[in-house]
Structures are given as structure tokens and as C-alpha cells.
Write a protein that holds these residues in place. Structure first.
Motif, mmCIF file in Angstrom:
data_model
loop_
_atom_site.group_PDB
_atom_site.id
_atom_site.type_symbol
_atom_site.label_atom_id
_atom_site.label_comp_id
_atom_site.label_asym_id
_atom_site.label_seq_id
_atom_site.Cartn_x
_atom_site.Cartn_y
_atom_site.Cartn_z
ATOM 1 N N SER A 30 30.457 39.227 33.446
ATOM 2 C CA SER A 30 29.235 40.031 33.397
ATOM 3 C C SER A 30 29.129 40.892 34.647
ATOM 4 O O SER A 30 29.767 40.618 35.658
ATOM 5 C CB SER A 30 28.008 39.131 33.260
ATOM 6 O OG SER A 30 27.880 38.295 34.385
ATOM 7 N N THR A 31 28.331 41.923 34.550
ATOM 8 C CA THR A 31 28.104 42.816 35.683
ATOM 9 C C THR A 31 26.956 42.258 36.503
ATOM 10 O O THR A 31 25.816 42.243 36.048
ATOM 11 C CB THR A 31 27.749 44.230 35.186
ATOM 12 O OG1 THR A 31 28.789 44.664 34.333
ATOM 13 C CG2 THR A 31 27.607 45.193 36.335
ATOM 14 N N LYS A 32 27.289 41.752 37.697
ATOM 15 C CA LYS A 32 26.255 41.264 38.614
ATOM 16 C C LYS A 32 26.891 40.882 39.931
ATOM 17 O O LYS A 32 28.108 40.850 40.049
ATOM 18 C CB LYS A 32 25.470 40.107 38.008
ATOM 19 C CG LYS A 32 26.172 38.781 37.954
ATOM 20 C CD LYS A 32 25.248 37.747 37.352
ATOM 21 C CE LYS A 32 25.601 36.358 37.817
ATOM 22 N NZ LYS A 32 24.837 35.327 37.202
ATOM 23 N N SER A 35 30.875 36.727 43.239
ATOM 24 C CA SER A 35 31.257 37.864 42.418
ATOM 25 C C SER A 35 32.557 38.465 42.937
ATOM 26 O O SER A 35 33.007 38.166 44.053
ATOM 27 C CB SER A 35 30.145 38.919 42.374
ATOM 28 O OG SER A 35 29.900 39.431 43.657
#
Length: 123
Positions: A47-49, A120
Motif C-alpha cells: 500500500s501507499t503509505k 516503509s
């Protein structure tokens, strides 16, 4: 008399597996699946985070959906979100126990860097 030469197609290079499991991850998943809730499977996505842009996301799902790749390694099945496949090719999923925590970790050859806290990554 004319002769036509055809070049044989070049052999394709074998692709690395989409994802593999360490022995510890396979053992932990077997234990979780044995205690499991109606045959649910672990699904890995990206996911984008986070401060580096991407993060691993794992969820329990009822079964493979149309957007999932099925990965079976060491007799254990894991689902991978098809949208994450380019980011995960060659990744090894591990399970680590530390003094104050335990959980799944990912060794991803596509990662170019991680944020300072390690939550991340970017490719």
C-alpha cells in the motif's frame, strides 16, 4: 535457389519466484492456518503509505480473489495482490521473534531504501 535462415528464438531467462517463504514463516503460517478461522488465507499487498512511500500490508481473506496470485512454497499457500507483484518479485517472507516483538518480515531485492523506522520502503 534461395535459402531462408531463421534464427532460433533466444531461450528465456528463468524468472525468480514471485515470493518465497523461509522455514520459520512456513512453520508459523502452518500453525496459524491450523488454528484458523474457516480456511482463511494470508494475503500480502503493498500500500501507499509511510515516509518512504510504500508499506507491506497483510490481511486474512476468505480465499483467492480475481486480483490475487496464489503462491505455494514449502506446502503453504499465501495470496499476493496482483498489483503488488512487480514490487515483490524475488521477495522472501520470514517470521522473526525478538525479545519484545514477533512478526513477519520481508527481504525484498527490489527495495532501494527504507525509512528510518523501517516501516516503509521505496523501489
Amino acid at each position: 535457389m534461395s535459402t531462408t535462415t531463421t534464427d532460433a528464438p533466444k531461450p528465456r531467462r528463468a524468472l525468480p519466484p514471485l515470493m518465497s517463504l523461509s522455514d520459520a514463516a512456513a512453520e508459523r503460517l502452518r500453525a496459524l492456518y491450523a488454528k484458523g478461522d474457516g480456511g482463511k488465507l494470508l494475503r500480502v499487498a503493498v500500500s501507499t503509505k509511510g515516509c518512504s512511500g510504500m508499506s507491506y500490508q497483510i490481511d486474512w481473506v476468505d480465499g483467492a480473489g480475481p486480483g490475487d496470485e496464489v503462491v505455494t512454497d514449502k506446502g503453504v499457500t499465501v495470496l499476493v495482490d496482483r498489483k503488488a507483484t512487480l514490487f515483490l518479485i524475488g521477495t522472501v517472507m520470514d517470521y522473526e521473534k525478538k525479545a519484545m516483538s514477533a512478526g513477519f518480515t520481508f527481504t525484498n531485492p527490489n527495495e532501494k531504501g527504507r525509512c528510518g523506522c523501517g516501516e516503509s520502503f521505496h523501489v
